[in-house]
Design an enzyme around this catalytic site. Structure first.
Site, PDB file in Angstrom:
ATOM      1  N   THR A 199       0.841  -1.199   0.000  1.00 14.10           N
ATOM      2  CA  THR A 199       0.000   0.000   0.000  1.00 14.10           C
ATOM      3  C   THR A 199       0.877   1.251   0.000  1.00 14.10           C
ATOM      4  OG1 THR A 199      -0.177   0.142   2.430  1.00 14.10           O
ATOM      5  CG2 THR A 199      -1.786  -1.241   1.266  1.00 14.10           C
ATOM      6  N   GLY A 200       0.328   2.324  -0.536  1.00 14.68           N
ATOM      7  CA  GLY A 200       1.095   3.565  -0.594  1.00 14.68           C
ATOM      8  C   GLY A 200       2.392   3.401  -1.344  1.00 14.68           C
ATOM      9  N   SER A 201       2.323   2.760  -2.518  1.00 13.02           N
ATOM     10  CA  SER A 201       3.560   2.350  -3.204  1.00 13.02           C
ATOM     11  C   SER A 201       3.815   3.061  -4.521  1.00 13.02           C
ATOM     12  CB  SER A 201       3.538   0.838  -3.433  1.00 13.02           C
ATOM     13  OG  SER A 201       2.316   0.413  -3.999  1.00 13.02           O
ATOM     14  N   GLY A 234       8.558   6.645  -2.956  1.00  8.71           N
ATOM     15  CA  GLY A 234       9.216   6.477  -1.669  1.00  8.71           C
ATOM     16  C   GLY A 234       9.511   5.042  -1.278  1.00  8.71           C
ATOM     17  N   GLY A 286       7.531   2.726  -0.268  1.00  7.54           N
ATOM     18  CA  GLY A 286       6.589   1.770  -0.850  1.00  7.54           C
ATOM     19  C   GLY A 286       6.979   1.361  -2.248  1.00  7.54           C
ATOM     20  N   SER A 343       7.697   3.529  12.710  1.00 10.84           N
ATOM     21  CA  SER A 343       8.719   4.571  12.641  1.00 10.84           C
ATOM     22  C   SER A 343       9.474   4.588  13.956  1.00 10.84           C
ATOM     23  CB  SER A 343       8.056   5.937  12.415  1.00 10.84           C
ATOM     24  OG  SER A 343       8.975   6.990  12.612  1.00 10.84           O
ATOM     25  N   TYR A 358       1.225  12.025  15.078  1.00  8.59           N
ATOM     26  CA  TYR A 358       1.888  11.044  14.213  1.00  8.59           C
ATOM     27  C   TYR A 358       2.565   9.968  15.052  1.00  8.59           C
ATOM     28  CZ  TYR A 358       5.467   9.100  11.098  1.00  8.59           C
ATOM     29  OH  TYR A 358       6.284   8.247  10.401  1.00  8.59           O
TER      30      TYR A 358
END
Length: 258
Positions: A13-15, A18, A20, A136, A149
């Site tokens: 996902t989110g690929s 960056g 991903g 993170s 975050y």
């Protein structure tokens, strides 16, 4: 060591860019059929074209249950799920309202929860699967200027640990990845202005930023997206079969703890 994903389907996902995109690229180069995901149909298809090979794209906004469900229905059977989609941004605590908190929670936490809940049962039935959640170093080193975050990333680590326990003995592993400062497309764009003004290279400005914002860094530079992707792809492989429930650092030594 040889990593071979022939016959496996991976959803990242989110690929579209960056970490991903770097992960999708490395998975594909290692033989996997890769499903690329982004919010924009245009960017998703651009990523598919850049990757080529055995790749397809599914555009879906994972900030809602409807978007997650649309992705699940379009993806079909998945052996490897990399929950990389996420958002971040600096905002003072007293200026961060409920709407912002909810937005971050939905994208950074609930997308991983919803997709893992949808795809894990089939993995369990097959006796093999990999679920990876991008957290993170901010999960432990909470930033004062983006508490919202950091809290979501702490939740991601907890979720990965708990789900790993729930899937004990099934052949499905669950791990979280803890990148530190990383030279993503967004960060590079952010630093391009200061680089031009100072006459320094992007890498020099990035190193200065790391030592100012994260002075405990041992590598004293930003990691590349490929360096983070290397860890992700390893924990997706058969080689990592004894690694589960772990929070794995790719933080350049920022976290000053044993």
């Amino acid at each position: 060591m040889k990593i071979d994903f022939t016959g496996k389907t991976a959803l990242v996902t989110g690929s579209t860019q960056g970490i991903g995109f770097a992960t999708a690229k490395l998975l594909q180069e290692s033989g996997a059929t890769v499903i690329v995901n982004g919010r924009s149909e245009e960017k998703t298809q651009q990523a598919v074209q850049r990757l080529g090979g055995n790749t397809r794209g599914i555009a879906a906004d994972l900030g809602s249950s409807e978007g997650c469900q649309a992705l699940v229905e379009a993806a079909g059977d998945v052996d490897i799920l990399v929950n990389n989609a996420g958002i971040f941004g600096m905002k003072d605590f007293f200026e961060t309202d409920d709407e912002v908190w909810d937005e971050y929670w939905q994208v950074n936490v609930m997308s991983a929860v919803r997709l893992s809940r949808a795809f894990a049962p089939a993995m369990m039935k097959k006796g093999w699967g990999r679920i990876v959640i991008l957290a993170s170093e901010s999960a432990f080193n909470i930033p004062y200027d983006m508490i919202h975050y950091g809290v979501t990333k702490t939740a991601d680590v907890s979720f990965a640990r708990g789900l790993a326990k729930r899937l004990a003995g099934t052949g499905v592993t669950v791990n979280s990845i803890l990148p530190g400062p990383t030279m993503s497309d967004g960060v590079e764009n952010m630093l391009s202005g200061p680089a031009k003004e100072s006459g320094k290279s992007i890498n020099e400005v990035a190193a200065d930023f790391v030592m100012q914002a994260r002075p405990s860094s041992i590598i004293q530079r930003m990691a590349s997206v490929e360096e983070v992707a290397n860890m992700i792809v390893y924990v997706c492989s058969d080689l990592s079969s004894a690694t589960t429930g772990a929070s794995l650092r790719v933080d350049g030594g920022v976290m000053d703890t044993l």
